[in-house]
Design a protein around this motif. Structure first.
Motif, PDB file in Angstrom:
ATOM      1  N   THR A 108       5.628  -2.271  -4.435  1.00 41.04           N
ATOM      2  CA  THR A 108       5.427  -2.716  -5.812  1.00 41.04           C
ATOM      3  C   THR A 108       6.479  -2.054  -6.693  1.00 41.04           C
ATOM      4  O   THR A 108       6.539  -0.829  -6.776  1.00 41.04           O
ATOM      5  N   PRO A 109       7.318  -2.854  -7.373  1.00 40.05           N
ATOM      6  CA  PRO A 109       8.406  -2.251  -8.153  1.00 40.05           C
ATOM      7  C   PRO A 109       7.944  -1.614  -9.464  1.00 40.05           C
ATOM      8  O   PRO A 109       8.527  -0.632  -9.905  1.00 40.05           O
ATOM      9  N   SER A 110       6.920  -2.150 -10.091  1.00 40.30           N
ATOM     10  CA  SER A 110       6.506  -1.671 -11.407  1.00 40.30           C
ATOM     11  C   SER A 110       5.502  -0.527 -11.281  1.00 40.30           C
ATOM     12  O   SER A 110       4.512  -0.634 -10.548  1.00 40.30           O
ATOM     13  N   PRO A 111       5.711   0.557 -12.029  1.00 39.66           N
ATOM     14  CA  PRO A 111       4.709   1.632 -11.994  1.00 39.66           C
ATOM     15  C   PRO A 111       3.386   1.216 -12.632  1.00 39.66           C
ATOM     16  O   PRO A 111       2.330   1.735 -12.268  1.00 39.66           O
ATOM     17  N   GLN A 153       2.003  -1.804 -12.361  1.00 39.12           N
ATOM     18  CA  GLN A 153       1.275  -2.541 -11.329  1.00 39.12           C
ATOM     19  C   GLN A 153       0.675  -1.586 -10.302  1.00 39.12           C
ATOM     20  O   GLN A 153      -0.443  -1.775  -9.844  1.00 39.12           O
ATOM     21  N   ARG A 154       1.428  -0.554  -9.972  1.00 43.04           N
ATOM     22  CA  ARG A 154       0.925   0.445  -9.034  1.00 43.04           C
ATOM     23  C   ARG A 154      -0.291   1.158  -9.618  1.00 43.04           C
ATOM     24  O   ARG A 154      -1.303   1.356  -8.938  1.00 43.04           O
ATOM     25  N   PHE A 155      -0.208   1.523 -10.895  1.00 43.40           N
ATOM     26  CA  PHE A 155      -1.341   2.157 -11.573  1.00 43.40           C
ATOM     27  C   PHE A 155      -2.550   1.232 -11.617  1.00 43.40           C
ATOM     28  O   PHE A 155      -3.683   1.653 -11.380  1.00 43.40           O
ATOM     29  N   ALA A 156      -2.313  -0.059 -11.916  1.00 37.13           N
ATOM     30  CA  ALA A 156      -3.411  -1.021 -11.994  1.00 37.13           C
ATOM     31  C   ALA A 156      -4.090  -1.191 -10.639  1.00 37.13           C
ATOM     32  O   ALA A 156      -5.321  -1.246 -10.556  1.00 37.13           O
ATOM     33  N   LYS A 157      -3.307  -1.238  -9.571  1.00 39.77           N
ATOM     34  CA  LYS A 157      -3.897  -1.398  -8.242  1.00 39.77           C
ATOM     35  C   LYS A 157      -4.682  -0.165  -7.822  1.00 39.77           C
ATOM     36  O   LYS A 157      -5.785  -0.274  -7.293  1.00 39.77           O
ATOM     37  N   ILE A 158      -4.130   1.004  -8.076  1.00 36.00           N
ATOM     38  CA  ILE A 158      -4.810   2.239  -7.689  1.00 36.00           C
ATOM     39  C   ILE A 158      -6.094   2.420  -8.489  1.00 36.00           C
ATOM     40  O   ILE A 158      -7.153   2.738  -7.936  1.00 36.00           O
ATOM     41  N   VAL A 175     -14.063  -1.540   1.420  1.00 31.93           N
ATOM     42  CA  VAL A 175     -13.559  -2.912   1.550  1.00 31.93           C
ATOM     43  C   VAL A 175     -12.920  -3.368   0.243  1.00 31.93           C
ATOM     44  O   VAL A 175     -11.839  -3.984   0.240  1.00 31.93           O
ATOM     45  N   LEU A 176     -13.557  -3.056  -0.882  1.00 34.11           N
ATOM     46  CA  LEU A 176     -12.988  -3.448  -2.179  1.00 34.11           C
ATOM     47  C   LEU A 176     -11.694  -2.697  -2.476  1.00 34.11           C
ATOM     48  O   LEU A 176     -10.802  -3.242  -3.142  1.00 34.11           O
ATOM     49  N   MET A 177     -11.567  -1.475  -1.988  1.00 27.16           N
ATOM     50  CA  MET A 177     -10.310  -0.740  -2.166  1.00 27.16           C
ATOM     51  C   MET A 177      -9.176  -1.423  -1.403  1.00 27.16           C
ATOM     52  O   MET A 177      -8.066  -1.567  -1.920  1.00 27.16           O
ATOM     53  N   VAL A 178      -9.446  -1.847  -0.188  1.00 27.07           N
ATOM     54  CA  VAL A 178      -8.423  -2.536   0.604  1.00 27.07           C
ATOM     55  C   VAL A 178      -8.054  -3.859  -0.057  1.00 27.07           C
ATOM     56  O   VAL A 178      -6.870  -4.212  -0.157  1.00 27.07           O
ATOM     57  N   LEU A 179      -9.057  -4.596  -0.546  1.00 22.46           N
ATOM     58  CA  LEU A 179      -8.784  -5.878  -1.187  1.00 22.46           C
ATOM     59  C   LEU A 179      -7.947  -5.726  -2.456  1.00 22.46           C
ATOM     60  O   LEU A 179      -7.151  -6.602  -2.785  1.00 22.46           O
ATOM     61  N   ALA A 180      -8.113  -4.611  -3.156  1.00 19.37           N
ATOM     62  CA  ALA A 180      -7.330  -4.393  -4.374  1.00 19.37           C
ATOM     63  C   ALA A 180      -5.847  -4.261  -4.062  1.00 19.37           C
ATOM     64  O   ALA A 180      -4.996  -4.699  -4.833  1.00 19.37           O
ATOM     65  N   PHE A 181      -5.520  -3.682  -2.924  1.00 18.67           N
ATOM     66  CA  PHE A 181      -4.111  -3.514  -2.579  1.00 18.67           C
ATOM     67  C   PHE A 181      -3.516  -4.753  -1.921  1.00 18.67           C
ATOM     68  O   PHE A 181      -2.294  -4.848  -1.791  1.00 18.67           O
ATOM     69  N   ASN A 226      -1.106  -8.971  -8.096  1.00 17.11           N
ATOM     70  CA  ASN A 226      -1.165  -8.516  -9.473  1.00 17.11           C
ATOM     71  C   ASN A 226      -2.389  -7.617  -9.656  1.00 17.11           C
ATOM     72  O   ASN A 226      -3.527  -8.056  -9.498  1.00 17.11           O
ATOM     73  N   GLY A 227      -2.156  -6.358 -10.013  1.00 22.94           N
ATOM     74  CA  GLY A 227      -3.236  -5.404 -10.187  1.00 22.94           C
ATOM     75  C   GLY A 227      -4.144  -5.733 -11.364  1.00 22.94           C
ATOM     76  O   GLY A 227      -5.336  -5.427 -11.341  1.00 22.94           O
ATOM     77  N   TRP A 228      -3.580  -6.350 -12.406  1.00 22.23           N
ATOM     78  CA  TRP A 228      -4.394  -6.676 -13.579  1.00 22.23           C
ATOM     79  C   TRP A 228      -5.346  -7.827 -13.272  1.00 22.23           C
ATOM     80  O   TRP A 228      -6.449  -7.890 -13.825  1.00 22.23           O
ATOM     81  N   LYS A 229      -4.958  -8.754 -12.397  1.00 23.91           N
ATOM     82  CA  LYS A 229      -5.878  -9.813 -11.971  1.00 23.91           C
ATOM     83  C   LYS A 229      -7.031  -9.219 -11.169  1.00 23.91           C
ATOM     84  O   LYS A 229      -8.180  -9.643 -11.313  1.00 23.91           O
TER      85      LYS A 229
END
Length: 99
Positions: free
Chosen positions: A9-12, A14-19, A60-66, A70-73
């Protein structure tokens, strides 16, 4: 062997949103899911089962988030699911109050 750059993920942001969606959003969905179950079924049984099933659902939801692009979606989906489960919990508590 380093990771291929096209898969990172290039954007920090997006990375923050996913984590944050993986940790906080997944936990919110897992907890509200079990709260909704407890309001509709025998709450003692659901609480006992929740100790194991909530952790599995959260993982399972943690894996699905990654897996999402798009982390915001993912945040939006998790918030919507939490609100819907919260509404089920609210109305379930109205019809079957826990004494």
């Amino acid at each position: 062997m380093p990771a291929n750059k096209k898969y990172l993920t290039p954007s920090p942001w997006q990375r923050f949103a996913k984590i944050s969606a993986a940790i906080l959003g997944g936990l919110m969905v897992a907890v509200t899911f079990h709260m909704a179950l407890a309001s509709c079924f025998d709450h003692v049984t659901v609480i006992i089962t929740c100790t194991f099933s909530a952790f599995i659902l959260w993982a399972v939801l943690m894996v699905l988030a990654f897996l999402g692009k798009n982390g915001w979606k993912i945040w939006g989906i998790y918030l919507l699911a939490s609100v819907l489960l919260g509404v089920i919990f609210y109305f379930g508590n109205q019809t079957h109050p826990i004494v």
